[in-house]
Design a protein around this motif. Structure first.
Motif, PDB file in Angstrom:
ATOM      1  N   ASP A 108      -1.117   1.430  -0.393  1.00 26.61           N
ATOM      2  CA  ASP A 108      -0.623   0.924  -1.679  1.00 26.61           C
ATOM      3  C   ASP A 108       0.844   1.267  -1.890  1.00 26.61           C
ATOM      4  OD1 ASP A 108      -2.995  -0.270  -2.309  1.00 26.61           O
ATOM      5  OD2 ASP A 108      -3.813   1.514  -3.308  1.00 26.61           O
ATOM      6  N   VAL A 109       1.206   2.487  -1.472  1.00 28.71           N
ATOM      7  CA  VAL A 109       2.625   2.874  -1.583  1.00 28.71           C
ATOM      8  C   VAL A 109       3.465   2.025  -0.630  1.00 28.71           C
ATOM      9  CG1 VAL A 109       4.296   4.767  -1.351  1.00 28.71           C
ATOM     10  CG2 VAL A 109       2.004   5.237  -2.258  1.00 28.71           C
ATOM     11  N   PHE A 110       2.932   1.794   0.570  1.00 26.55           N
ATOM     12  CA  PHE A 110       3.625   0.955   1.565  1.00 26.55           C
ATOM     13  C   PHE A 110       3.960  -0.408   0.937  1.00 26.55           C
ATOM     14  CE2 PHE A 110       4.141   0.761   6.329  1.00 26.55           C
ATOM     15  CZ  PHE A 110       4.743  -0.490   6.379  1.00 26.55           C
ATOM     16  N   LYS A 111       2.937  -1.031   0.311  1.00 22.67           N
ATOM     17  CA  LYS A 111       3.132  -2.368  -0.271  1.00 22.67           C
ATOM     18  C   LYS A 111       4.121  -2.329  -1.434  1.00 22.67           C
ATOM     19  CE  LYS A 111      -1.303  -4.350   1.089  1.00 22.67           C
ATOM     20  NZ  LYS A 111      -2.694  -4.575   0.695  1.00 22.67           N
ATOM     21  N   LYS A 112       4.068  -1.249  -2.199  1.00 24.63           N
ATOM     22  CA  LYS A 112       4.969  -1.142  -3.349  1.00 24.63           C
ATOM     23  C   LYS A 112       6.431  -1.059  -2.876  1.00 24.63           C
ATOM     24  CE  LYS A 112       5.694   1.508  -7.542  1.00 24.63           C
ATOM     25  NZ  LYS A 112       5.530   2.792  -8.183  1.00 24.63           N
ATOM     26  N   VAL A 113       6.646  -0.283  -1.809  1.00 23.25           N
ATOM     27  CA  VAL A 113       8.017  -0.156  -1.268  1.00 23.25           C
ATOM     28  C   VAL A 113       8.518  -1.525  -0.801  1.00 23.25           C
ATOM     29  CG1 VAL A 113       9.399   0.856   0.602  1.00 23.25           C
ATOM     30  CG2 VAL A 113       7.755   2.277  -0.644  1.00 23.25           C
ATOM     31  N   ILE A 114       7.640  -2.269  -0.116  1.00 21.40           N
ATOM     32  CA  ILE A 114       8.034  -3.601   0.368  1.00 21.40           C
ATOM     33  C   ILE A 114       8.271  -4.548  -0.815  1.00 21.40           C
ATOM     34  CG2 ILE A 114       7.244  -5.636   1.687  1.00 21.40           C
ATOM     35  CD1 ILE A 114       7.998  -3.219   3.470  1.00 21.40           C
ATOM     36  N   ASP A 115       7.398  -4.489  -1.807  1.00 20.15           N
ATOM     37  CA  ASP A 115       7.546  -5.367  -2.982  1.00 20.15           C
ATOM     38  C   ASP A 115       8.887  -5.157  -3.678  1.00 20.15           C
ATOM     39  OD1 ASP A 115       5.209  -6.744  -2.812  1.00 20.15           O
ATOM     40  OD2 ASP A 115       4.114  -5.529  -4.277  1.00 20.15           O
ATOM     41  N   ILE A 116       9.259  -3.904  -3.859  1.00 14.13           N
ATOM     42  CA  ILE A 116      10.503  -3.625  -4.599  1.00 14.13           C
ATOM     43  C   ILE A 116      11.725  -3.791  -3.687  1.00 14.13           C
ATOM     44  CG2 ILE A 116      11.823  -1.828  -5.792  1.00 14.13           C
ATOM     45  CD1 ILE A 116       9.173  -0.741  -6.892  1.00 14.13           C
ATOM     46  N   ASN A 117      11.705  -3.130  -2.528  1.00 17.93           N
ATOM     47  CA  ASN A 117      12.916  -3.065  -1.704  1.00 17.93           C
ATOM     48  C   ASN A 117      13.202  -4.366  -0.953  1.00 17.93           C
ATOM     49  OD1 ASN A 117      12.738  -0.428  -2.541  1.00 17.93           O
ATOM     50  ND2 ASN A 117      12.804   0.472  -0.500  1.00 17.93           N
ATOM     51  N   LEU A 118      12.151  -5.053  -0.535  1.00 20.75           N
ATOM     52  CA  LEU A 118      12.361  -6.284   0.242  1.00 20.75           C
ATOM     53  C   LEU A 118      12.287  -7.516  -0.666  1.00 20.75           C
ATOM     54  CD1 LEU A 118      10.710  -7.085   3.709  1.00 20.75           C
ATOM     55  CD2 LEU A 118      11.364  -8.833   2.071  1.00 20.75           C
TER      56      LEU A 118
END
Ligand code: NAD
Length: 260
Positions: A108-118
């Protein structure tokens, strides 16, 4: 008077750290700015701080989560309504996520980082580029990281997202230079902001200062960078003076990424 006199610039993640320092520098150099952030209280304080230092400056703020496409569309529409044009985008909002080994990284943290940063950076490009294309002018600065040109232990999603930011920057450079729009990315090393303070807490919860000292030892300058040292470079990349630098990923790290 400065190099950004009369320019209209959107700054995301503007309430703290690199975004706040860049907001201050852009206003100092004569720009009108739209400060975007999802932290309401910090955004309010940031605006007040800049207004106090630069009376009469035009500063607009808006709450938005850059990971939400609808909210990005709205902040771009607000900038056009307030300023009639968008000369610059500082696509800066981002998070580090947690630090953990690859195979146990929380998905979930992985996806959140991608959602915000990418995706957050992509949405900014998606809605600002048509405005810039129509006015045949634009300067974009995306925020990558040394993690966008190197690996960083235990930060796989962050590194993946920042390499993606570097890649997207190169594509904008290729596809939009013909419209007098350029895009560059910065790749900061460790700069003393709340995000980095949090990272040192994760590395050494009992003594974050010791983690900071240890980290600084590997840097040729023997110190961390300051947000103002990034802001001055960003202001140049957003200015008319930066007219033939395009698609570059510029390390701002005291030279550390040159080390073998
Ligand atoms: P910070 O945490 O100090 O500040 C980030 C700001 O962005 C905060 O105000 C936060 O509320 C806002 N923000 C975060 N996610 C958001 C979202 N989804 N929508 C809207 N606002 C959001 O961080 P910082 O150190 O100033 O980092 C800014 C950027 O620089 C990030 O993209 C980060 O990855 C990058 N960066 C920082 C460093 C460093 O050493 N500080 C190094 C390399 C890259």
């Amino acid at each position: 008077m400065g190099n950004l006199q009369g320019k209209s610039i959107i700054i995301t993640g503007a309430a703290m750290g690199l975004g706040y320092a860049a907001s201050l520098e852009c206003v100092k150099q004569g720009a009108q700015i739209l400060m975007v952030d999802y932290n309401e209280e910090a955004l309010k304080q940031a605006k007040a701080g800049i207004e106090q230092a630069h009376k009469g400056a035009k500063i607009v703020t808006t709450l938005a989560n850059v990971a939400e496409e609808k909210e990005v569309k709205q902040y771009v529409e607000l900038a056009v309504k307030e300023f009639s044009r968008v000369d610059g985008l500082y696509n800066n909002a981002g998070i580090e996520g947690r630090q953990a080994p690859i195979t146990t990284y929380d998905i979930d943290v992985f996806k959140k980082v991608i959602d915000i940063n990418l995706l957050g950076v992509y949405y900014g490009l998606r809605y600002v580029l048509p405005v810039m294309q129509q006015q045949q002018y634009g300067r974009i600065v995306n925020v990558a990281s040394v993690g966008g040109i190197r690996g960083v232990m235990h930060q796989m999603p962050y590194v993946a997202s920042k390499h993606a930011v570097a890649g997207m920057t190169k594509n904008v450079a290729l596809e939009y230079a013909q419209y007098n729009i350029n895009a560059n990315a910065i790749a900061p090393g460790a700069i003393l902001t709340p995000m980095v303070a949090e990272a040192f807490k994760q590395v050494n919860p009992k003594d974050p200062k010791a983690a900071e000292t240890e980290y600084s030892r590997a840097n040729p300058t023997k110190r961390l960078g300051l947000p103002e040292e990034v802001a001055s470079v960003v202001a140049f990349l957003l200015s008319d003076g930066c007219s033939y630098v395009n698609g570059q990923i510029l390390a701002i790290d005291g030279g550390q990424s040159n080390s073998y």
